[in-house]
Design an enzyme around this catalytic site. Structure first.
Site, PDB file in Angstrom:
ATOM      1  N   ALA A  48     -42.989 -54.088 -78.547  1.00  0.00           N
ATOM      2  CA  ALA A  48     -45.171 -53.970 -78.276  1.00  0.00           C
ATOM      3  C   ALA A  48     -45.643 -53.166 -78.223  1.00  0.00           C
ATOM      4  O   ALA A  48     -46.746 -52.760 -77.667  1.00  0.00           O
ATOM      5  CB  ALA A  48     -44.162 -54.740 -77.175  1.00  0.00           C
ATOM      6  N   TYR A  52     -48.302 -53.444 -85.446  1.00  0.00           N
ATOM      7  CA  TYR A  52     -48.702 -55.103 -85.227  1.00  0.00           C
ATOM      8  C   TYR A  52     -47.917 -55.556 -83.779  1.00  0.00           C
ATOM      9  O   TYR A  52     -48.415 -56.451 -83.563  1.00  0.00           O
ATOM     10  CB  TYR A  52     -47.548 -54.935 -86.341  1.00  0.00           C
ATOM     11  CG  TYR A  52     -48.713 -55.626 -87.715  1.00  0.00           C
ATOM     12  CD1 TYR A  52     -50.307 -56.138 -87.462  1.00  0.00           C
ATOM     13  CD2 TYR A  52     -48.036 -54.529 -89.159  1.00  0.00           C
ATOM     14  CE1 TYR A  52     -50.380 -56.066 -88.846  1.00  0.00           C
ATOM     15  CE2 TYR A  52     -48.828 -54.549 -89.761  1.00  0.00           C
ATOM     16  CZ  TYR A  52     -50.371 -55.743 -89.641  1.00  0.00           C
ATOM     17  OH  TYR A  52     -50.942 -55.460 -90.936  1.00  0.00           O
ATOM     18  N   PHE A  73     -39.329 -49.425 -76.495  1.00  0.00           N
ATOM     19  CA  PHE A  73     -38.723 -48.136 -77.327  1.00  0.00           C
ATOM     20  C   PHE A  73     -39.902 -46.875 -76.308  1.00  0.00           C
ATOM     21  O   PHE A  73     -39.575 -45.629 -77.643  1.00  0.00           O
ATOM     22  CB  PHE A  73     -37.409 -47.954 -77.651  1.00  0.00           C
ATOM     23  CG  PHE A  73     -36.148 -47.071 -77.860  1.00  0.00           C
ATOM     24  CD1 PHE A  73     -35.993 -47.095 -76.194  1.00  0.00           C
ATOM     25  CD2 PHE A  73     -35.181 -46.712 -78.896  1.00  0.00           C
ATOM     26  CE1 PHE A  73     -34.712 -45.844 -76.057  1.00  0.00           C
ATOM     27  CE2 PHE A  73     -34.206 -46.009 -78.539  1.00  0.00           C
ATOM     28  CZ  PHE A  73     -33.532 -45.855 -77.394  1.00  0.00           C
ATOM     29  N   TYR A 224     -43.384 -57.341 -95.172  1.00  0.00           N
ATOM     30  CA  TYR A 224     -44.507 -56.579 -95.745  1.00  0.00           C
ATOM     31  C   TYR A 224     -43.852 -57.337 -97.769  1.00  0.00           C
ATOM     32  O   TYR A 224     -43.083 -56.592 -98.187  1.00  0.00           O
ATOM     33  CB  TYR A 224     -45.479 -55.057 -95.839  1.00  0.00           C
ATOM     34  CG  TYR A 224     -45.931 -54.829 -97.201  1.00  0.00           C
ATOM     35  CD1 TYR A 224     -46.915 -55.193 -96.950  1.00  0.00           C
ATOM     36  CD2 TYR A 224     -45.822 -53.555 -97.805  1.00  0.00           C
ATOM     37  CE1 TYR A 224     -47.875 -54.993 -97.461  1.00  0.00           C
ATOM     38  CE2 TYR A 224     -46.492 -53.409 -98.052  1.00  0.00           C
ATOM     39  CZ  TYR A 224     -47.760 -53.506 -98.466  1.00  0.00           C
ATOM     40  OH  TYR A 224     -49.103 -53.499 -98.987  1.00  0.00           O
ATOM     41  N   TYR A 234     -40.870 -50.230-102.162  1.00  0.00           N
ATOM     42  CA  TYR A 234     -40.827 -50.794-100.744  1.00  0.00           C
ATOM     43  C   TYR A 234     -40.119 -52.260-101.401  1.00  0.00           C
ATOM     44  O   TYR A 234     -39.372 -52.144-100.855  1.00  0.00           O
ATOM     45  CB  TYR A 234     -41.933 -51.101-100.631  1.00  0.00           C
ATOM     46  CG  TYR A 234     -42.595 -51.947 -98.735  1.00  0.00           C
ATOM     47  CD1 TYR A 234     -42.252 -51.106 -98.107  1.00  0.00           C
ATOM     48  CD2 TYR A 234     -42.164 -53.198 -98.586  1.00  0.00           C
ATOM     49  CE1 TYR A 234     -42.249 -51.495 -96.163  1.00  0.00           C
ATOM     50  CE2 TYR A 234     -42.568 -54.253 -97.251  1.00  0.00           C
ATOM     51  CZ  TYR A 234     -42.208 -52.646 -96.263  1.00  0.00           C
ATOM     52  OH  TYR A 234     -41.593 -53.293 -94.814  1.00  0.00           O
TER      53      TYR A 234
HETATM   54  P1  NAD Z   1     -44.904 -49.291 -85.253  1.00  0.00           P
HETATM   55  O1  NAD Z   1     -43.837 -47.621 -85.371  1.00  0.00           O
HETATM   56  O2  NAD Z   1     -46.541 -49.446 -85.196  1.00  0.00           O
HETATM   57  O3  NAD Z   1     -43.913 -50.379 -84.453  1.00  0.00           O
HETATM   58  C1  NAD Z   1     -42.525 -50.134 -83.720  1.00  0.00           C
HETATM   59  C2  NAD Z   1     -42.315 -50.310 -82.147  1.00  0.00           C
HETATM   60  O4  NAD Z   1     -40.936 -51.065 -82.405  1.00  0.00           O
HETATM   61  C3  NAD Z   1     -42.864 -50.221 -81.212  1.00  0.00           C
HETATM   62  O5  NAD Z   1     -43.312 -50.990 -80.104  1.00  0.00           O
HETATM   63  C4  NAD Z   1     -41.377 -49.286 -80.585  1.00  0.00           C
HETATM   64  O6  NAD Z   1     -41.409 -48.825 -79.542  1.00  0.00           O
HETATM   65  C5  NAD Z   1     -40.158 -50.331 -80.809  1.00  0.00           C
HETATM   66  N1  NAD Z   1     -39.070 -50.223 -81.026  1.00  0.00           N
HETATM   67  C6  NAD Z   1     -38.944 -49.250 -82.074  1.00  0.00           C
HETATM   68  N2  NAD Z   1     -37.154 -49.144 -82.192  1.00  0.00           N
HETATM   69  C7  NAD Z   1     -36.925 -49.601 -81.161  1.00  0.00           C
HETATM   70  C8  NAD Z   1     -35.846 -50.045 -80.056  1.00  0.00           C
HETATM   71  N3  NAD Z   1     -34.244 -49.490 -80.334  1.00  0.00           N
HETATM   72  N4  NAD Z   1     -35.861 -50.605 -79.613  1.00  0.00           N
HETATM   73  C9  NAD Z   1     -37.574 -51.615 -78.621  1.00  0.00           C
HETATM   74  N5  NAD Z   1     -38.557 -51.037 -79.711  1.00  0.00           N
HETATM   75  C10 NAD Z   1     -38.409 -50.752 -80.329  1.00  0.00           C
HETATM   76  O7  NAD Z   1     -44.484 -49.922 -86.520  1.00  0.00           O
HETATM   77  P2  NAD Z   1     -45.784 -51.594 -87.363  1.00  0.00           P
HETATM   78  O8  NAD Z   1     -45.500 -50.849 -88.657  1.00  0.00           O
HETATM   79  O9  NAD Z   1     -46.573 -52.277 -86.207  1.00  0.00           O
HETATM   80  O10 NAD Z   1     -44.294 -52.215 -87.816  1.00  0.00           O
HETATM   81  C11 NAD Z   1     -43.787 -53.689 -87.162  1.00  0.00           C
HETATM   82  C12 NAD Z   1     -43.654 -54.974 -87.889  1.00  0.00           C
HETATM   83  O11 NAD Z   1     -44.546 -55.020 -89.065  1.00  0.00           O
HETATM   84  C13 NAD Z   1     -42.000 -54.661 -89.143  1.00  0.00           C
HETATM   85  O12 NAD Z   1     -41.096 -55.084 -89.248  1.00  0.00           O
HETATM   86  C14 NAD Z   1     -42.784 -53.925 -90.707  1.00  0.00           C
HETATM   87  O13 NAD Z   1     -42.199 -53.852 -91.520  1.00  0.00           O
HETATM   88  C15 NAD Z   1     -43.925 -54.596 -90.314  1.00  0.00           C
HETATM   89  N6  NAD Z   1     -45.228 -54.639 -91.123  1.00  0.00           N
HETATM   90  C16 NAD Z   1     -45.779 -52.910 -91.247  1.00  0.00           C
HETATM   91  C17 NAD Z   1     -46.421 -53.191 -91.919  1.00  0.00           C
HETATM   92  C18 NAD Z   1     -47.493 -51.975 -91.727  1.00  0.00           C
HETATM   93  O14 NAD Z   1     -48.503 -51.776 -92.906  1.00  0.00           O
HETATM   94  N7  NAD Z   1     -47.482 -50.641 -90.895  1.00  0.00           N
HETATM   95  C19 NAD Z   1     -47.527 -54.068 -92.996  1.00  0.00           C
HETATM   96  C20 NAD Z   1     -46.541 -54.851 -92.172  1.00  0.00           C
HETATM   97  C21 NAD Z   1     -45.353 -55.508 -92.118  1.00  0.00           C
END
Ligand code: NAD
Length: 398
Positions: A48, A52, A73, A224, A234
């Site tokens: 959180a 996203y 984390f 994605y 990817y």
């Molecule tokens: P991000 O790195 O911004 O966020 C990841 C979150 O996961 C953080 O809050 C982090 O603290 C938490 N986290 C990581 N390891 C953890 C653990 N062991 N325990 C608890 N929390 C933990 O990533 P994001 O890009 O927002 O990705 C989130 C999701 O969205 C993923 O499934 C990603 O594949 C998907 N997504 C991302 C994109 C993009 O372009 N960024 C596009 C489509 C989908």
């Protein structure tokens, strides 16, 4: 101390508390400027603190008026080391939620562990009763399995054969060719174990067994797909195999929750600058080209706009129906994947070199957003003054 960015490749090892707070406030302001959503009351967001997951939590709290628990984390400041950006983001979120009269709680720790799941369930029982939306937005390079103790590492590699394409060093603007060797079977297995659906399934099983899911509870995880340019690394690579597993898990969960009127979805989101996406070769250059085209078309969105559209237009649109594609996926990447947008990106892609990268792509915008993830390059913040890196998260429960 004076806090400045310190980068190592695609990682920034410092973060600025005030800058992060301003970035969170910008997202809160955006959501408040949009119509309210008749949505969930109590929301659990796993992952959180950034990207996203953070945007989902902000939309749930400030558009739907929900109480939230965020699991993430992140590290507090220690000595000369600043806290991580997610820590500062969450502190700012908790403050804003408190001010708006919403209940919100944070659990900091490893979401993959049994301990954090148990703590979260206890917290739900004592503070919120039942949860009606669970967002699963964890992106991690590693996972230790709670039952076997095996630690898995995820890799971003093609499958079957070498993949060669353009990539950019977004600090220097140098465009080069990168070749990535294919993953072996064990790397594929480990990537699926980290980024596939097993942990999501474990969370939902435990929440269900503990009786803390409300009737009709919904759960969503993010995925994605993206264009041909990035497929080998990817969608058809190791991470894509993990996302396939996530999608199979969604179908299973949909049946499982369906017995209590609930739903499970995978939402396919747009490619955006986050800490996770900046680690993937090729993707930052693709995002830079995509940003240029979508900004010119007036259809560019960031995490917050994407998540507001997911909630208002798909999950809680008032019709009781959520629009999905023929594979059952929610597609808020629909504007990114429009043929006319992709045709323009593909044309730019074929022409991109070090000499023209700032003209043919929005690399400048990419770089700025990358630093903003850590609270830098943010208007209204004086980076030359002493700043206290120690910030407390108001409702931290662990
Ligand atoms: P991000 O790195 O911004 O966020 C990841 C979150 O996961 C953080 O809050 C982090 O603290 C938490 N986290 C990581 N390891 C953890 C653990 N062991 N325990 C608890 N929390 C933990 O990533 P994001 O890009 O927002 O990705 C989130 C999701 O969205 C993923 O499934 C990603 O594949 C998907 N997504 C991302 C994109 C993009 O372009 N960024 C596009 C489509 C989908």
């Amino acid at each position: 101390m004076m806090i400045q960015p310190k980068t190592r490749g695609f990682i920034c090892t410092t973060a600025h508390p005030e800058g992060c707070a301003k970035q969170v406030q910008r997202q809160v302001d955006y959501v408040k400027s949009q119509p309210a959503i008749e949505g969930p009351r109590n929301v659990l967001v796993i992952g959180a603190s950034t990207g996203y997951g953070l945007a989902s939590r902000i939309v749930a709290s400030f558009a739907a008026g929900a109480n939230t628990i965020g699991v993430y984390f992140d590290k507090a400041a220690e000595g000369a080391r600043t806290a991580s950006a997610g820590w500062y983001n969450s502190a700012a979120f908790e403050e804003a939620a408190k001010e708006a009269g919403r209940q919100s709680f944070s659990i900091v720790g490893d979401a993959f562990s049994d301990e954090i799941k148990a703590k979260t369930i206890d917290l739900i029982r004592t503070e919120l009763g039942k949860i009606d939306l669970v967002i699963y937005s964890v992106a991690s390079p590693r996972r230790t399995h709670p039952k076997t103790g095996e630690t898995f590492s995820s890799v971003i590699k093609p499958i079957g054969e070498n993949f060669t394409n353009k990539t950019v060093n977004f600090h220097s603007g140098e465009v080069t060719e990168v070749t990535i060797e294919p993953a072996n079977e064990d790397e594929i297995r480990q990537t699926i174990a980290v980024m596939g659906g097993e942990d999501w399934q474990m969370w939902m099983d435990e929440l269900e067994q503990a009786g803390v899911l409300a009737e009709g509870a919904t759960t969503v995880a993010y995925s994605y797909i993206g264009p041909e340019i990035t497929h080998a690394v990817y969608r058809e690579g190791t991470i894509g195999y993990a996302k396939n597993d996530l999608e199979v898990t969604a179908k299973r969960l949909n049946k499982q929750l369906g017995t209590h009127g609930g739903r499970a979805f995978v939402s396919v989101n747009k490619a955006l600058v986050t800490q996770s996406s900046s680690a993937i070769p090729v993707v930052p250059l693709y995002i830079s080209a995509l940003y240029k085209v979508m900004k010119e078309h007036g259809t560019h969105e960031g995490c917050i706009e994407q998540m507001y559209r997911l909630f208002s237009d798909r999950l809680y649109n008032g019709s009781g129906d959520t629009q999905v594609d023929d594979r059952g996926l929610i597609r808020v990447d629909d504007w990114e994947m429009k043929p006319e947008i992709q045709a323009e990106v593909a044309k730019l892609w074929s022409e991109l070199t070090t000499d023209n990268v700032y003209d043919l792509s929005d690399l400048k915008g990419y770089r700025k957003e990358f630093f903003q993830l850590f609270g830098f390059e943010t208007d209204g913040v004086d980076y030359e003054v002493d700043t206290n890196p120690e910030v407390l998260i108001p409702n931290l429960k662990s």
